[in-house]
Design an enzyme around this catalytic site. Structure first.
Site, PDB file in Angstrom:
ATOM      1  N   GLU A 267      69.784-162.432   8.369  1.00 26.94           N
ATOM      2  CA  GLU A 267      70.566-163.161   9.368  1.00 26.94           C
ATOM      3  C   GLU A 267      71.690-163.987   8.736  1.00 26.94           C
ATOM      4  O   GLU A 267      71.697-165.216   8.802  1.00 26.94           O
ATOM      5  CB  GLU A 267      69.667-164.057  10.215  1.00 26.94           C
ATOM      6  N   HIS A 269      75.112-165.921   8.293  1.00 27.68           N
ATOM      7  CA  HIS A 269      76.001-166.638   9.217  1.00 27.68           C
ATOM      8  C   HIS A 269      77.311-167.009   8.520  1.00 27.68           C
ATOM      9  O   HIS A 269      78.271-166.270   8.564  1.00 27.68           O
ATOM     10  CB  HIS A 269      75.296-167.873   9.770  1.00 27.68           C
ATOM     11  N   GLU A 284      70.162-167.275   7.180  1.00 27.86           N
ATOM     12  CA  GLU A 284      69.230-168.115   7.929  1.00 27.86           C
ATOM     13  C   GLU A 284      67.794-167.950   7.446  1.00 27.86           C
ATOM     14  O   GLU A 284      66.939-168.804   7.695  1.00 27.86           O
ATOM     15  CB  GLU A 284      69.325-167.809   9.422  1.00 27.86           C
TER      16      GLU A 284
END
Length: 295
Positions: A267, A269, A284
């Protein structure tokens, strides 16, 4: 072009690294959205963490200011934070109901930020004075913001499917995207003088010139959900694919390459350029990633 990808585990794997930036001295600073901390990573991999005074602040985007300090948004607390290279944190409370997200340094020695809840753009002067500018359309949900080659601040409007521009005097222009529900998120100034942005719903990378001409490029991987984007020292744009667990690279001619992140469910970002041969990104899943470009 060959690359090497390295990942650094943060002390708390549940801390949720989110935003990331690189200082002039090469140190990497990042927000821990769930851990409520600001982290600092050296090139050698050593990590230092600083707890944000306000609990559950929702630290999001972080960037370098003109003053050499780091500025970050606290979207849950409705504050703008500042941290010195030595780790001293100062917080500036915004008007009630604010939910700041994106932040960037302007040409006027002030920090500019997006307010997702108030649907406005804010300006925080070096003396701490706050000025707010309402967006023309309610519910626009302004997200990332960056300074353009024209000296204005450019920002994405996630819910209205448009790109916004605001001058230092507060004059606002809006440029609708071809798809209203494209969901623009990240935006950065490119090496070609244009602004480059991600479209998380349309699965595209977009480009807009300072005169408002828009081009779009479809990603090879379906449902990649591109999030943040940054200009690399290699003359290309690099972006995170939050849904696909990949880092993407697009040239100014629109050629796209994708690189899978080794850790599953990473994940990614935030993303930022380091030296001419490095790209850093926040995962994440509790890691900070680095791409070393090997020509």
């Amino acid at each position: 072009m060959q690359i090497r990808m390295t990942e650094y585990q943060v002390p708390d794997p549940e801390s949720g690294p989110y935003g990331i930036t690189v200082c002039a001295n090469g140190r990497i600073w990042f927000t821990e959205q769930k851990g409520n901390r600001i982290g600092m990573l050296t090139e050698s991999g050593d990590i230092t963490e600083y707890t944000i005074p306000t609990e559950s602040a929702g630290a999001s985007i972080i960037t370098s200011g003109i003053d050499g300090e780091l500025w970050f948004t606290e979207y849950k607390a409705g504050k703008i934070g500042k941290i010195t290279p030595q780790g001293k944190i100062t917080e500036y409370a915004l008007p009630p109901g604010a939910a700041p997200f994106g932040i960037a340094a302007g040409c006027d020695d002030a920090m500019w930020y997006t307010d997702m809840a108030g649907h406005q753009i804010g300006r925080l002067s070096s003396s701490g004075e706050i000025t707010e500018y309402k967006l023309p359309k309610p519910g626009a949900f302004p997200s990332f913001i960056t300074r353009g080659a024209d000296g204005a601040l450019w920002f994405t409007q996630n819910q209205s499917g448009s790109i916004g521009r605001i001058t230092a005097d507060g004059d606002i222009s809006e440029y609708p995207l071809p798809q209203e529900q494209s969901g623009p998120v990240g935006i950065t100034a490119g090496p070609d003088g244009a602004l480059w942005f991600t479209e998380i719903n349309a699965n595209q990378i977009g480009r807009i010139t300072v005169s408002g001409k828009i081009s779009e490029y479809q990603l090879p991987t379906a449902h990649a959900r591109p999030h943040a984007i940054a200009a690399g020292g290699d003359g290309a744009l690099w972006f995170t694919e939050w849904g696909a667990g990949q880092i993407g690279r697009i040239t100014v001619d629109g050629d796209i390459t994708e690189y899978p992140i080794p850790t599953a469910d990473s994940e990614p970002h935030g993303i930022a350029a380091g030296s001419a041969h490095s790209i850093w990104f926040a995962e994440e899943c509790g890691r900070i990633g680095k791409i070393s470009i090997q020509n």
